[in-house]
Design a protein around this motif. Structure first.
Motif, mmCIF file in Angstrom:
data_model
loop_
_atom_site.group_PDB
_atom_site.id
_atom_site.type_symbol
_atom_site.label_atom_id
_atom_site.label_comp_id
_atom_site.label_asym_id
_atom_site.label_seq_id
_atom_site.Cartn_x
_atom_site.Cartn_y
_atom_site.Cartn_z
ATOM 1 N N GLU A 186 46.884 28.588 74.501
ATOM 2 C CA GLU A 186 48.227 29.063 74.813
ATOM 3 C C GLU A 186 48.985 28.033 75.654
ATOM 4 N N GLN A 215 49.916 35.394 66.204
ATOM 5 C CA GLN A 215 48.623 35.103 65.560
ATOM 6 C C GLN A 215 48.769 34.883 64.056
ATOM 7 N N GLU A 247 47.962 31.511 62.389
ATOM 8 C CA GLU A 247 46.529 31.215 62.305
ATOM 9 C C GLU A 247 45.867 31.982 61.169
ATOM 10 N N LEU A 248 46.491 33.081 60.762
ATOM 11 C CA LEU A 248 45.930 33.885 59.675
ATOM 12 C C LEU A 248 46.467 33.476 58.308
ATOM 13 N N TYR A 307 39.304 35.128 57.692
ATOM 14 C CA TYR A 307 39.478 36.576 57.846
ATOM 15 C C TYR A 307 38.156 37.253 58.185
ATOM 16 N N VAL A 350 37.601 36.677 61.926
ATOM 17 C CA VAL A 350 38.441 37.570 62.733
ATOM 18 C C VAL A 350 37.871 38.986 62.705
ATOM 19 N N MET A 392 39.875 28.838 66.221
ATOM 20 C CA MET A 392 41.035 29.655 66.550
ATOM 21 C C MET A 392 40.900 31.098 66.074
ATOM 22 N N PRO A 393 40.217 31.385 64.938
ATOM 23 C CA PRO A 393 40.039 32.786 64.543
ATOM 24 C C PRO A 393 39.340 33.625 65.611
ATOM 25 N N VAL A 416 42.023 34.463 67.957
ATOM 26 C CA VAL A 416 42.925 35.399 67.283
ATOM 27 C C VAL A 416 42.382 36.818 67.403
ATOM 28 N N MET A 449 43.149 38.061 70.848
ATOM 29 C CA MET A 449 44.564 38.371 71.048
ATOM 30 C C MET A 449 45.000 39.603 70.265
ATOM 31 N N ILE A 450 44.370 39.850 69.131
ATOM 32 C CA ILE A 450 44.655 41.098 68.403
ATOM 33 C C ILE A 450 44.193 42.287 69.233
ATOM 34 N N SER A 478 46.802 42.796 71.777
ATOM 35 C CA SER A 478 47.988 43.411 71.182
ATOM 36 C C SER A 478 47.796 44.918 71.006
#
Length: 503
Positions: A36, A141, A144-145, A158, A161, A328-329, A332, A335-336, A339
């Motif tokens: 970040e 995100q 990144e997806l 996927y 993640v 990064m996944p 992610v 961070m999901i 969220s």
């Protein structure tokens, strides 16, 4: 600062179990801070080291000087957006100067007690702020997806993640001794070494600094012209930074069921930004996403914030070879989780129970924030709508009753409610100026005048009755109403009757 140290020592003495959880939660936060900080540096148009140094300095200083334990402050996207034009037009040295000036303004705001302004932020605005931030975190995100052009990134991304989310939400059912996001990051990093797939990693986002930050005095001319350049940016950064920090503090208060000193937090944010500016960092503020990660991972004390800053620097200086390989996944997935944990789902499931005006305030805050990617603008719109909503509600509570004497020459008006700019026209319309009377009494025992507009309305009423040859008596004023009427009214001044407009 001594009281903060004393309270911190007392906290860990009474609850020593939080020492371990604060270290672990701070570790998770540090891992999530790196990408970040680099991303926000790119937004601001500066080298990644500027964002990383800022995150280190701000986290360490705010842990000591701040008023909200366990809240994470660092370089943020909202601040990066504000300073992008300054960097583009004038360079990094002016950014450092603006950061220092921002800190000075924030310290002054703390001494002036401006944190009280948070009292004007309604529950609807706060809900809109939280929901908008959750949506923005999730939207951040998506590249990144799906990549920058929204193309599929490949099933391993996927799958990683999905596995990360399973670990994050599933591990607490087995054990809560270690934060599940930390285990998810470690296991997914190990998995990325095994899977033959080119994952996007932290190391690909930008170069890491190779040394601790040095003390720097901004190399700019000390002139009034320089001050004219940086002051507008510093004022905006001050407002955005304090707004986000104070609202994040409220959220952390609710998550931890504890209270915090908001004015000390203002001063702490200011001191942190001053230090960041002198050590080559950009301005920052509280981060709701990282704060939620910290609290959800078990962080409760200042040690979690302090360790997140220290471990951040350890990671980029000593463990950079490993940190660069974090996929990064994995972040992610974390961070999901943030969220989902941030979004107030009750605002959706109980939408039909919420007053329409409050729902409109919440929705407007969300829409403006998402469209502008500026939390300050979204909150400002929400606060303005809340104020208008409140003004209209109060104005409708206003009423006037009247009674006529037996000889029908004297009418008494009884005023109930608040007389101010939103109800002043209703006040005037409630009087019958064409009725043939000798005397009128206006009883204000149950009324309150708030502003000059309300007083001007009273002037019009009194003078209209006088023009009709009627004597007016005003009784029952409370002390505050009498004070404002004595100051601004014209009807009780000698020789001024003719200057009061009747239409």
């Amino acid at each position: 600062m001594n009281s903060s140290l004393a309270s911190t020592l007392r906290f860990y003495k009474e609850k020593p179990e939080y020492i371990k959880s604060d270290f672990l939660s701070g570790t998770v936060v540090a891992l999530a801070l790196i990408p970040e900080a680099i991303a926000f540096s790119i937004i601001a148009g500066v080298d990644p080291a500027v964002g990383l140094y800022a995150s280190f300095c701000i986290a360490v200083v705010i842990a000591i000087a701040g008023g909200r334990p366990a809240m994470i402050s660092a370089a943020t996207g909202a601040m990066a957006i504000v300073i992008a034009d300054l960097v583009k037009d004038h360079g990094v040295q002016y950014l450092l100067a603006a950061t220092i000036l921002t800190g000075i303004f924030q310290v002054i705001a703390g001494f002036l007690g401006l944190a009280r302004a948070l009292n004007f932020v309604s529950k609807s605005v706060m809900t809109g702020f939280v929901n908008a931030l959750a949506i923005i975190i999730f939207m951040a995100q998506l590249p990144e997806l799906f990549g920058p052009s929204f193309t599929l990134m490949g099933w391993p991304v996927y799958a990683m993640v999905a596995v990360g989310l399973v670990i994050i939400y599933g591990l607490p059912y087995i054990t809560k001794s270690v934060p599940s996001p930390l285990i998810a990051i470690i296991l997914l990093t190990l998995g990325s070494w095994i899977i033959d797939f080119e994952f996007n990693t932290v190391g690909k986002m930008g170069a890491f600094p190779t040394s601790l930050p040095d003390f720097i005095v901004p190399n700019i001319p000390l002139t009034f012209e320089t001050l004219k350049i940086i002051t507008p940016y510093a004022l905006t950064l001050t407002a955005v930074g304090l707004l986000e920090s104070l609202m994040t503090a409220v959220i952390v208060d609710d998550l931890t069921d504890t209270d915090s000193n908001k004015n000390i937090e203002c001063k702490g944010q200011g001191i942190a930004n001053i230090v960041a500016g002198f050590f080559g960092g950009m301005a920052g503020c509280a981060m709701i996403g990282q704060s939620v990660i910290n609290v959800k991972s078990g962080g409760r004390g200042r040690l979690s914030t302090l360790w997140s800053g220290i471990f951040l620097m350890i990671l980029i200086l000593l463990l950079d070879d490993y940190v660069r390989d974090i996929p990064m996944p994995a972040l992610v997935a974390v961070m999901i989780m943030v969220s989902i944990g941030t979004f107030d789902f009750k605002s959706i499931t109980e939408f039909h129970k919420i007053p329409k005006q409050s729902s409109m305030v919440m929705i407007s805050t969300v829409i403006v924030t998402i469209l502008t990617h500026d939390l300050a603008q979204g909150v400002l719109v929400g606060v303005l709508l809340s104020a208008l909503n409140f003004a209209f509600k109060v104005s409708y509570l206003f009423r006037i009753d009247s009674s006529l004497s037996e000889d029908k020459k004297h009418r008494t008006y009884h005023v109930y409610g608040q007389v101010f700019f939103a109800s002043s026209q209703f006040f005037i319309q409630k009087f019958n100026f064409k009725e043939v009377l000798n005397e009128v009494t206006i009883n204000m025992s149950h009324a309150h005048f708030w502003d000059q507009t309300g007083v001007a309305a009273l002037d019009k009423v009194v003078m209209k009755f006088r023009r009709e040859g009627c004597n007016v008596h005003i009784i029952g004023m409370n002390e505050a109403t009498r004070t404002i009427i004595d100051r601004y009214a014209l009807y009780n001044k000698e020789g001024l009757e003719d200057i009061i407009p009747l239409h």
